[in-house]
Design an enzyme around this catalytic site. Structure first.
Site, PDB file in Angstrom:
ATOM      1  N   GLY A 178      -1.011  -1.681  -4.261  1.00 27.03           N
ATOM      2  CA  GLY A 178       0.439  -1.502  -3.461  1.00 27.03           C
ATOM      3  C   GLY A 178       1.586  -1.698  -4.075  1.00 27.03           C
TER       4      GLY A 178
ATOM      5  CG  ASP B 284      -1.030  -8.777   7.621  1.00 28.58           C
ATOM      6  OD1 ASP B 284      -0.533  -9.387   8.429  1.00 28.58           O
ATOM      7  OD2 ASP B 284      -1.582  -7.814   7.990  1.00 28.58           O
TER       8      ASP B 284
ATOM      9  NE  ARG C 262      -2.528   3.187  -3.024  1.00 30.96           N
ATOM     10  CZ  ARG C 262      -2.907   1.948  -2.443  1.00 30.96           C
ATOM     11  NH1 ARG C 262      -1.954   1.054  -1.932  1.00 30.96           N
ATOM     12  NH2 ARG C 262      -4.241   1.584  -2.165  1.00 30.96           N
TER      13      ARG C 262
HETATM   14  P1  IMP Z   1      -2.819 -10.385   3.538  1.00 34.02           P
HETATM   15  O1  IMP Z   1      -3.792 -10.970   2.506  1.00 34.02           O
HETATM   16  O2  IMP Z   1      -3.372 -10.433   4.808  1.00 34.02           O
HETATM   17  O3  IMP Z   1      -1.318 -11.094   3.552  1.00 34.02           O
HETATM   18  O4  IMP Z   1      -2.602  -8.950   3.314  1.00 34.02           O
HETATM   19  C1  IMP Z   1      -1.982  -8.548   2.099  1.00 34.02           C
HETATM   20  C2  IMP Z   1      -2.703  -7.025   1.703  1.00 34.02           C
HETATM   21  O5  IMP Z   1      -3.083  -6.518   2.872  1.00 34.02           O
HETATM   22  C3  IMP Z   1      -1.426  -6.203   1.467  1.00 34.02           C
HETATM   23  O6  IMP Z   1      -1.137  -6.416  -0.201  1.00 34.02           O
HETATM   24  C4  IMP Z   1      -1.837  -4.966   1.549  1.00 34.02           C
HETATM   25  O7  IMP Z   1      -2.700  -4.342   0.603  1.00 34.02           O
HETATM   26  C5  IMP Z   1      -2.524  -5.197   2.840  1.00 34.02           C
HETATM   27  N1  IMP Z   1      -1.813  -4.993   4.168  1.00 34.02           N
HETATM   28  C6  IMP Z   1      -1.380  -5.777   5.065  1.00 34.02           C
HETATM   29  N2  IMP Z   1      -0.737  -5.320   6.027  1.00 34.02           N
HETATM   30  C7  IMP Z   1      -0.443  -3.942   5.560  1.00 34.02           C
HETATM   31  C8  IMP Z   1      -0.225  -2.888   6.342  1.00 34.02           C
HETATM   32  O8  IMP Z   1       0.658  -2.985   7.486  1.00 34.02           O
HETATM   33  N3  IMP Z   1      -0.151  -1.731   5.976  1.00 34.02           N
HETATM   34  C9  IMP Z   1      -0.986  -1.480   4.636  1.00 34.02           C
HETATM   35  N4  IMP Z   1      -1.582  -2.626   4.126  1.00 34.02           N
HETATM   36  C10 IMP Z   1      -1.295  -3.860   4.425  1.00 34.02           C
END
Ligand code: IMP
Length: 177
Positions: free
Chosen positions: A46, A104, A166
């Site tokens: 991403g 996130d 994307r």
């Molecule tokens: P985390 O590990 O929960 O912080 O999530 C990080 C990864 O989850 C990001 O690099 C994204 O690939 C994916 N992600 C988290 N939230 C979203 C969203 O709202 N849309 C799309 N991908 C997300």
């Protein structure tokens, strides 16, 4: 409105708003690193958009490379992270800036930072295009953030829903959540 895998998404952040937010982050990054030749490490897939947009705004000497962590499926963060792959560059003694599309829960970025710390960088910072502050509860500071958003699932500008979205300009948010 766009439909991806049967889910509807509506425009949320315009390309112009995102551009302006990335301008501001680039100014801060340039001021912080100056001539110290930072190594930017984008977390694939991403981050490619943010990495490209950030780097093209920087007039400082710098390097960029990409790493990969598979950690996310569908619209709910799995919380599981896997091995960091693709670190080719010498990290020891370098000023490293990890680039993320979105933070996130922070599980992904925490894993990446811990794995990189073992390689003795001079410093390590995080720059993310988006941050969900209502979800992110880790102690690890996210040093540079273009935009904070509420706890909604978003796509566009590198962010996907199961592989789709994307390529959408700006940021779209899911409908009805
Ligand atoms: P985390 O590990 O929960 O912080 O999530 C990080 C990864 O989850 C990001 O690099 C994204 O690939 C994916 N992600 C988290 N939230 C979203 C969203 O709202 N849309 C799309 N991908 C997300």
């Amino acid at each position: 409105m766009v439909t991806l895998h049967g889910k509807n998404f509506e425009p949320f952040i315009s390309p112009q708003q995102l551009d302006a937010a990335i301008d501001a982050v680039a100014t801060k990054v340039a001021a912080r690193y100056g001539d110290s030749v930072p190594l930017f490490l984008g977390v694939l897939n991403g981050s490619y958009f943010f990495a490209s947009e950030l780097i093209k705004r920087l007039a400082i000497p710098c390097e960029i490379s990409f790493v990969k962590v598979a950690s996310y499926h569908g619209t709910v963060s799995s919380g599981t992270v896997r091995e960091l792959i693709g670190v080719q560059e010498r990290i020891a003694g370098r000023h490293v800036v990890v680039l993320e599309d979105i933070v996130d829960t922070g599980n992904t970025i925490t894993h990446v930072v811990e794995a990189l710390r073992e390689k003795s960088p001079a410093s390590i910072a995080i720059a993310s295009m988006l941050l969900k502050p209502d979800v992110y509860k880790k102690d690890l500071p996210v040093d540079f953030v273009a935009m904070e958003i509420p706890n909604v699932f978003v796509v566009g500008s590198g962010l996907d829903h199961d592989g789709l979205g994307r390529n959408l300009p700006g940021i779209y948010r899911i409908n009805g959540h």
